[in-house]
Write an enzyme that holds these catalytic residues in place. Structure first.
Site, short mmCIF file in Angstrom:
data_model
loop_
_atom_site.label_atom_id
_atom_site.label_comp_id
_atom_site.label_asym_id
_atom_site.label_seq_id
_atom_site.Cartn_x
_atom_site.Cartn_y
_atom_site.Cartn_z
N PRO A 24 0.90 -1.13 -0.21
CA PRO A 24 0.06 0.02 -0.04
C PRO A 24 1.01 1.14 -0.08
O PRO A 24 1.88 1.31 0.92
CB PRO A 24 -0.85 -0.10 1.45
CG PRO A 24 0.09 -1.07 2.33
CD PRO A 24 0.77 -1.97 1.28
N MET A 25 0.55 2.36 -0.86
CA MET A 25 1.52 3.53 -1.10
C MET A 25 0.60 4.41 -1.32
O MET A 25 -0.42 4.72 -2.18
CB MET A 25 2.31 3.17 -2.22
CG MET A 25 3.58 2.06 -2.22
SD MET A 25 4.71 1.97 -3.53
CE MET A 25 3.60 0.96 -4.48
N CYS A 107 3.07 2.91 9.24
CA CYS A 107 3.40 4.33 8.62
C CYS A 107 4.03 5.32 9.68
O CYS A 107 3.44 5.33 10.73
CB CYS A 107 2.29 4.71 8.24
SG CYS A 107 2.10 6.32 7.31
N LYS A 146 0.50 -5.39 8.90
CA LYS A 146 1.58 -4.51 8.31
C LYS A 146 2.32 -3.84 9.30
O LYS A 146 1.67 -2.87 9.89
CB LYS A 146 1.50 -3.87 7.16
CG LYS A 146 2.65 -3.45 6.33
CD LYS A 146 2.63 -2.80 5.00
CE LYS A 146 3.86 -2.72 4.24
NZ LYS A 146 4.81 -1.75 4.96
N ASN A 218 9.25 -6.84 3.39
CA ASN A 218 9.17 -5.63 2.77
C ASN A 218 10.18 -4.74 2.84
O ASN A 218 10.95 -4.91 3.90
CB ASN A 218 7.84 -5.08 3.14
CG ASN A 218 7.48 -3.77 2.48
OD1 ASN A 218 7.44 -2.74 3.28
ND2 ASN A 218 7.81 -3.52 1.19
N GLY A 220 13.11 -2.20 0.21
CA GLY A 220 14.25 -2.22 -0.38
C GLY A 220 14.36 -3.42 -1.41
O GLY A 220 15.84 -3.81 -1.98
#
Length: 332
Positions: A24-25, A107, A146, A218, A220
């Protein structure tokens, strides 16, 4: 000896494919982006931008939950820390047809800190557990989490271990872990994506010690070779900026992992035409869709010209499919 003993996964989790996920971005993985990514990777698990539970519960659900059937399997990522509010938001997501509800505990932005959600919840595993439990009571689809490997000075593996044990105790079967800790003080959200060092081994260790948990790594990951290496250690890989800036990588991963024929970039672009024309007909401006296509020819001769034609013309009132045709001439 861990407090949580192995147990079989629910069938809804065991039957799912978590090998490739697209993170999700914010401002990127909207419904247009997800449709495009689905063309590139028929099996990847897609995630929405983070949607706050408050925004859904207070009446914005129809706009925020819009998606097409072609996007599935599709997860709705929620941000929040109020169990009751998250439960209501999860129900709205499930009713809208999403396949998974994912809680954001990673986040690092100022906005989520002021709202007591995102990465700051790493410090409050019991509250996260309450939130997850409340959502699970409302929906029949998987509720996943996440997170980061740590936050600020919380930097011991034991902290991540305790967080994971708490998640397992409330029935979380899937944990997506960004292999960097978050610095909530002193680093911007952008710096938090690059400055804290990656610690993949910590995520691998988590999988070894909690084999009953589906662990998705998740952070890199930018090449097919890296994807394949991680999949020897964990259950899935979640791609972020690489999937957005070099989206053809998704097609290459799909071909390598699943033996699918590799489509050409021009084929992918051509398959976007019906979608774009349908969106134009319903009043969507071309720029809202075409911005996600800018990286399609990343690394190829003519890629700069492709991006330039789109950037200079997609915002014009009369812009239509012809803009993409002109852009494609720069690389053909």
């Amino acid at each position: 000896m861990f407090a949580v003993s192995p147990r079989p996964l629910p069938l809804s989790l065991a039957a799912a494919d978590w090998r490739v996920c697209i993170a999700p971005m914010m401002d990127w993985t909207d419904r247009h982006c997800r449709y495009f990514h689905r063309l590139l990777s028929p099996r990847a698990r897609l995630y929405t931008e983070m949607v706050t539970s408050a925004a859904l519960v207070r009446g914005g659900q129809l706009r925020l939950l819009e998606h097409s059937q072609q996007e599935h399997p599709l997860a709705l990522q929620l941000g929040g820390s109020d169990p009751r509010e998250l439960a209501l938001a999860a129900r709205l997501g499930a009713d809208a047809g999403y396949d998974e509800i994912n809680l954001n505990v990673g986040c690092p932005s100022d906005r989520v800190q002021s709202g007591r959600f995102g990465a700051c919840l790493m410090r409050e595993p019991a509250l996260v557990g309450d939130c997850v439990r409340a959502m699970q009571q409302e929906v029949d689809i998987p509720v996943t989490v996440k997170c980061r490997i740590g936050v600020d000075d919380q930097d011991d593996y034991a902290d991540l271990q305790h967080f994971t044990e708490t998640m397992l105790e409330v029935g979380v079967g899937v944990l997506a872990v960004h292999a960097r800790k978050a610095w909530l003080q002193g680093l911007s959200p952008k710096e938090n994506r690059d400055v804290p060092p990656l610690d993949y081994e910590r995520v691998y260790r988590l999988k070894r010690e909690f084999p009953q948990l589906i662990v998705i790594i998740n952070g890199g990951i930018v090449t097919l070779e890296q994807v394949q290496a991680h999949l020897r250690q964990v259950d899935g890989v979640m791609l972020g900026r690489a999937a957005y800036h070099d989206p053809y990588l998704l097609a290459q991963i799909e071909a390598a992992l699943y033996g699918q024929p590799l489509p050409s970039r021009s084929d992918i672009l051509g398959h976007m035409r019906p979608y774009i024309e349908a969106e134009l007909a319903r009043g969507t401006a071309l720029k809202h869709v075409s911005r996600h296509l800018l990286g399609l020819y990343q690394g190829e001769p003519g890629a700069r010209g492709f991006r330039r034609v789109i950037s200079e013309n997609a915002h014009l009132p009369e812009a239509g499919w012809n803009v993409l045709e002109q852009a494609a001439l720069q690389v053909n």
